[in-house]
Design a protein around this motif. Sequence first.
Motif, PDB file in Angstrom:
ATOM      1  N   VAL A 204       0.242 -30.867  26.366  1.00 39.49           N
ATOM      2  CA  VAL A 204       0.065 -31.591  27.714  1.00 39.49           C
ATOM      3  C   VAL A 204       1.016 -32.918  27.235  1.00 39.49           C
ATOM      4  O   VAL A 204       1.620 -33.405  28.737  1.00 39.49           O
ATOM      5  CB  VAL A 204      -1.550 -32.980  27.801  1.00 39.49           C
TER       6      VAL A 204
ATOM      7  N   MET B  38      -8.548 -24.919  31.374  1.00 37.96           N
ATOM      8  CA  MET B  38      -8.581 -25.221  29.818  1.00 37.96           C
ATOM      9  C   MET B  38      -9.643 -24.391  28.728  1.00 37.96           C
ATOM     10  O   MET B  38     -11.064 -24.604  29.457  1.00 37.96           O
ATOM     11  CB  MET B  38      -8.662 -26.304  29.100  1.00 37.96           C
TER      12      MET B  38
ATOM     13  N   LEU C  13      -7.698 -31.974  33.847  1.00 36.83           N
ATOM     14  CA  LEU C  13      -8.323 -30.544  32.527  1.00 36.83           C
ATOM     15  C   LEU C  13      -9.472 -30.079  33.623  1.00 36.83           C
ATOM     16  O   LEU C  13     -10.422 -31.405  33.078  1.00 36.83           O
ATOM     17  CB  LEU C  13      -8.091 -30.818  31.114  1.00 36.83           C
TER      18      LEU C  13
END
Length: 290
Positions: free
Chosen positions: A133, A119, A149
């Motif tokens: 998400v 990310m 993540l």
Amino acid sequence: QAKHRGKNQYCLYDKQMERELLRRMELEKDLRMALAKDQFVVHYQPKWDASSNRPIGVEALLRWNHPGFGRVSPDEFIPIAEETGLIVPITRWVLGQACRDCFEWNEGREVPLSVSVNMSVSVFDSKNLEDMVVSALLHSSLEGKLLELEITETIVMHNVEDVVEQLKPLRERGVLISMDDFGAGYSSLGSLDLIPFQTLKIDKLYMQQSESPSKRAIVHTIIMLAKQLNLDVIAEGVENEQQIAFLQSAGCSMMQGFYFSKPMARADLDLWLQQSMFVSHPQTSQSMFG
Ligand code: C2E
Ligand code: MG
Ligand code: MG
Ligand code: MG
């Protein structure tokens, strides 16, 4: 003579800069079309647990097949994607792909394997994270706890309150958060306990310099810190058995690196996973303490 050489060098340097600038402009232009033209592929690299001698998860790593330049490294195109804002649609696409693939490879598996997606910090600025998400999870039917993540430690230079606020609804869905490239540069110990991480990933520089006593001392300290904070810890960039022995003796059993496997296309990952049920890695198949 010297003057002459100096001038030539200047010209060479100039040409080099010009080439780099042209490449960069070309990449930026083509990046806008790369999604629509289907030029991205997600590769997957397994994470290995040396104590159970099993894969525990897989990291999604984006690949761009450029028609002219061939395979372009994410280290080159992700910064361009961040500067142009293209990182948002690209991340949305990677999340969707990774969640669908993860759902599929877990069908029929006794112990599910999670997937982690990198990310960019700039995705937090776009305020699209939760939506991205949640829709990836809904469309794939993947359970939140199977998605992780990976955020680099530069996140701590950001507005920490805002980051925590954006991560909260994801944590409520079970999504896991790890700090990537820990120890590579900006680590701020002060924010470690503010952001809801479950895992620290030790930057691969520590494996590349694992002969250095001071680097080894830092690795020991990171592992102790993780234990104290009740976080999991995984070492990146593991390439040989000496590094594995060192990590095991330091109390870190989770590892990722070329020793186990390079990042692979989905079909190769499926084969690798089948094989990993039968073949064990020599160094990790017996206890280092026994
Ligand atoms: P990262 O997340 O820290 O990923 C680990 C990098 O180390 C990957 O490089 C991987 O191929 C490489 N690696 C794995 N094992 C070894 C090893 O044993 N030795 C060595 N020397 N290297 C190893 P890659 O795939 O080129 O990706 C580079 C970086 O690009 C990633 O670092 C990540 O920050 C970024 N990236 C990749 N895919 C994405 C993505 O989908 N979104 C975002 N935002 N960033 C991405
Ligand atoms: Mg990563
Ligand atoms: Mg990393
Ligand atoms: Mg990195």
